[in-house]
Motif scaffolding. Structure first.
Motif, PDB file in Angstrom:
ATOM      1  N   UNK A 152       0.818  -1.218   0.000  1.00 63.88           N
ATOM      2  CA  UNK A 152       0.000   0.000   0.000  1.00 63.88           C
ATOM      3  C   UNK A 152       0.849   1.264   0.000  1.00 63.88           C
ATOM      4  N   UNK A 153       1.987   1.223   0.671  1.00 65.25           N
ATOM      5  CA  UNK A 153       2.852   2.413   0.710  1.00 65.25           C
ATOM      6  C   UNK A 153       3.298   2.796  -0.698  1.00 65.25           C
ATOM      7  N   UNK A 154       3.716   1.807  -1.477  1.00 62.03           N
ATOM      8  CA  UNK A 154       4.146   2.078  -2.849  1.00 62.03           C
ATOM      9  C   UNK A 154       2.989   2.609  -3.687  1.00 62.03           C
ATOM     10  N   UNK A 155       1.804   2.034  -3.502  1.00 65.16           N
ATOM     11  CA  UNK A 155       0.643   2.476  -4.278  1.00 65.16           C
ATOM     12  C   UNK A 155       0.293   3.928  -3.973  1.00 65.16           C
ATOM     13  N   UNK A 156       0.232   4.274  -2.686  1.00 64.00           N
ATOM     14  CA  UNK A 156      -0.109   5.655  -2.303  1.00 64.00           C
ATOM     15  C   UNK A 156       0.987   6.621  -2.737  1.00 64.00           C
ATOM     16  N   UNK A 157       2.255   6.216  -2.585  1.00 69.39           N
ATOM     17  CA  UNK A 157       3.368   7.090  -2.981  1.00 69.39           C
ATOM     18  C   UNK A 157       3.336   7.372  -4.474  1.00 69.39           C
ATOM     19  N   UNK A 227      -2.669   1.750 -10.709  1.00 72.19           N
ATOM     20  CA  UNK A 227      -1.891   1.163  -9.608  1.00 72.19           C
ATOM     21  C   UNK A 227      -2.486  -0.173  -9.186  1.00 72.19           C
ATOM     22  N   UNK A 228      -3.805  -0.219  -9.045  1.00 68.04           N
ATOM     23  CA  UNK A 228      -4.466  -1.461  -8.650  1.00 68.04           C
ATOM     24  C   UNK A 228      -4.398  -2.503  -9.762  1.00 68.04           C
ATOM     25  N   UNK A 232      -2.108  -4.556  -7.127  1.00 69.84           N
ATOM     26  CA  UNK A 232      -2.872  -4.737  -5.894  1.00 69.84           C
ATOM     27  C   UNK A 232      -3.860  -5.893  -6.063  1.00 69.84           C
ATOM     28  N   UNK A 233      -4.290  -6.436  -4.948  1.00 63.91           N
ATOM     29  CA  UNK A 233      -5.216  -7.569  -4.961  1.00 63.91           C
ATOM     30  C   UNK A 233      -6.620  -7.160  -4.524  1.00 63.91           C
ATOM     31  N   UNK A 234      -6.899  -5.866  -4.546  1.00 66.34           N
ATOM     32  CA  UNK A 234      -8.238  -5.375  -4.217  1.00 66.34           C
ATOM     33  C   UNK A 234      -8.436  -4.039  -4.920  1.00 66.34           C
ATOM     34  N   UNK A 236     -11.160  -1.409  -7.507  1.00 65.67           N
ATOM     35  CA  UNK A 236     -11.835  -1.415  -8.800  1.00 65.67           C
ATOM     36  C   UNK A 236     -10.862  -1.759  -9.916  1.00 65.67           C
ATOM     37  N   UNK A 237      -9.636  -1.243  -9.836  1.00 67.55           N
ATOM     38  CA  UNK A 237      -8.639  -1.554 -10.850  1.00 67.55           C
ATOM     39  C   UNK A 237      -8.303  -3.032 -10.897  1.00 67.55           C
ATOM     40  N   UNK A 238      -8.223  -3.657  -9.723  1.00 61.09           N
ATOM     41  CA  UNK A 238      -7.963  -5.101  -9.676  1.00 61.09           C
ATOM     42  C   UNK A 238      -9.100  -5.878 -10.326  1.00 61.09           C
ATOM     43  N   UNK A 239     -10.346  -5.490 -10.063  1.00 63.20           N
ATOM     44  CA  UNK A 239     -11.492  -6.170 -10.657  1.00 63.20           C
ATOM     45  C   UNK A 239     -11.539  -5.967 -12.174  1.00 63.20           C
ATOM     46  N   UNK A 240     -11.172  -4.766 -12.629  1.00 70.28           N
ATOM     47  CA  UNK A 240     -11.128  -4.535 -14.074  1.00 70.28           C
ATOM     48  C   UNK A 240     -10.070  -5.424 -14.721  1.00 70.28           C
ATOM     49  N   UNK A 241      -8.931  -5.577 -14.034  1.00 73.26           N
ATOM     50  CA  UNK A 241      -7.886  -6.480 -14.544  1.00 73.26           C
ATOM     51  C   UNK A 241      -8.402  -7.916 -14.619  1.00 73.26           C
ATOM     52  N   UNK A 242      -9.136  -8.332 -13.595  1.00 71.31           N
ATOM     53  CA  UNK A 242      -9.677  -9.689 -13.582  1.00 71.31           C
ATOM     54  C   UNK A 242     -10.689  -9.885 -14.712  1.00 71.31           C
ATOM     55  N   UNK A 243     -11.589  -8.919 -14.891  1.00 70.69           N
ATOM     56  CA  UNK A 243     -12.578  -9.020 -15.969  1.00 70.69           C
ATOM     57  C   UNK A 243     -11.908  -8.953 -17.336  1.00 70.69           C
ATOM     58  N   UNK A 244     -10.829  -8.198 -17.430  1.00 74.04           N
ATOM     59  CA  UNK A 244     -10.087  -8.118 -18.696  1.00 74.04           C
ATOM     60  C   UNK A 244      -9.501  -9.483 -19.069  1.00 74.04           C
ATOM     61  N   UNK A 245      -8.944 -10.170 -18.096  1.00 68.35           N
ATOM     62  CA  UNK A 245      -8.383 -11.495 -18.362  1.00 68.35           C
ATOM     63  C   UNK A 245      -9.449 -12.487 -18.810  1.00 68.35           C
ATOM     64  N   UNK A 246     -10.679 -12.297 -18.335  1.00 69.98           N
ATOM     65  CA  UNK A 246     -11.787 -13.176 -18.713  1.00 69.98           C
ATOM     66  C   UNK A 246     -12.522 -12.671 -19.948  1.00 69.98           C
ATOM     67  N   UNK A 247     -12.078 -11.557 -20.520  1.00 70.35           N
ATOM     68  CA  UNK A 247     -12.728 -10.902 -21.658  1.00 70.35           C
ATOM     69  C   UNK A 247     -14.206 -10.632 -21.357  1.00 70.35           C
TER      70      UNK A 247
END
Length: 284
Positions: A152-157, A227-228, A232-234, A236-247
């Protein structure tokens, strides 16, 4: 004798007067502007037009796997909301946005005012500001993850560094426009530093602060999603990445538009009222 008699000339005169008054009442001067529509009505009509445009493109494409229509995306939003996943990932993203936004606004405001009031310091540090302004956000994110780690520190920074320079530039311009007469008045009346900040400095910088806040929210949440997406493992960005992999395009649009709706609500309910209040003293 019971019926009244009006001479033809007099009757014609009153007929013309009545017709003239009627034409005056029905005629609207084109130079007089119409009453503007309420802002809420304009917002609703604009969003309805966007939804209709999107729906029309979906009908033309006729392939929900490529471009799903609004009802199909809303069905995904509802399903994610009922399961609780939408609120969980939305809260994670909003927390990152809030922390990065606060840090960027605080650091950028302090440094921007300092550079705006100290021309010599600004001459030395202006190249640094230009470098950070033009440094790609993706490069900053990757470097923060490599140097600090996938945490999280890297993400916020990474998000804070990407936005601070933009706030700095805006507040630097605001500091350059501060009235010297008001500063002299504060010196004559021997105002305390807190009183100068509250009554002299902040009212003049308020339009620049609100402008930075408005553009900051629009930029920060996009960087947070990247960043997500990358590390990151949580969120909206993480969920978009997951949906992208599933097309799953409907899933991508569902999470993206859900967060856009939240940012739109913040802009209209918080940022714009603050912006109007900040510039009200100038209009008065």
């Amino acid at each position: 004798m019971g019926a009244s008699y009006a001479p033809p000339a007099l009757s014609c005169h009153w007929t013309k007067v009545a017709a003239s008054q009627h034409s005056r009442m029905s005629y609207r001067d084109p130079m007089i502007p119409r009453a503007p529509l309420p802002d809420r009505l304009i917002l609703a009509l604009s969003l309805a037009g966007f939804a209709a445009f999107w729906w029309g493109l979906a009908l033309l494409r006729a392939d929900p796997r490529i471009l799903p229509a609004p009802p199909e995306v809303l069905a995904v939003v509802w399903a994610e909301a009922i399961s609780g996943r939408l609120w969980q990932h939305m809260a994670a993203t909003l927390a990152r946005v809030a922390v990065a936004f606060t840090l960027a606004m605080a650091l950028g405001s302090v440094m921007g005012v300092a550079l705006g009031r100290m021309p010599r310091l600004n001459r030395w540090l202006d190249p640094w500001v230009t470098i950070f302004l033009n440094l790609p956000a993706l490069v900053v994110i990757v470097l923060c993850y490599l140097w600090i780690g996938l945490n999280e520190v890297a993400a916020i920074a990474a998000v804070t560094l990407n936005k601070t320079a933009m706030v700095l530039v805006t507040l630097r311009e605001g500091a350059r426009t501060l009235s010297p007469d008001l500063a002299d008045m504060a010196r004559v009346f021997r105002l305390s530093p807190m009183a100068r900040l509250r009554h002299i400095l902040l009212p003049q910088l308020a339009p620049y602060l609100t402008a930075s806040a408005r553009t900051g929210l629009a930029i920060i949440w996009k960087i947070v999603l990247v960043v997500e997406f990358l590390g990151r493992s949580s969120g909206v960005g993480f969920q978009i990445h997951l949906k992208f992999q599933l097309f799953d395009i409907a899933g991508v649009l569902a999470y993206a538009l859900s967060f856009v709706a939240v940012m739109l609500a913040l802009d209209y309910l918080v940022i714009q009222p603050l912006e109007r209040r900040a510039t009200q003293w100038r209009q008065g």
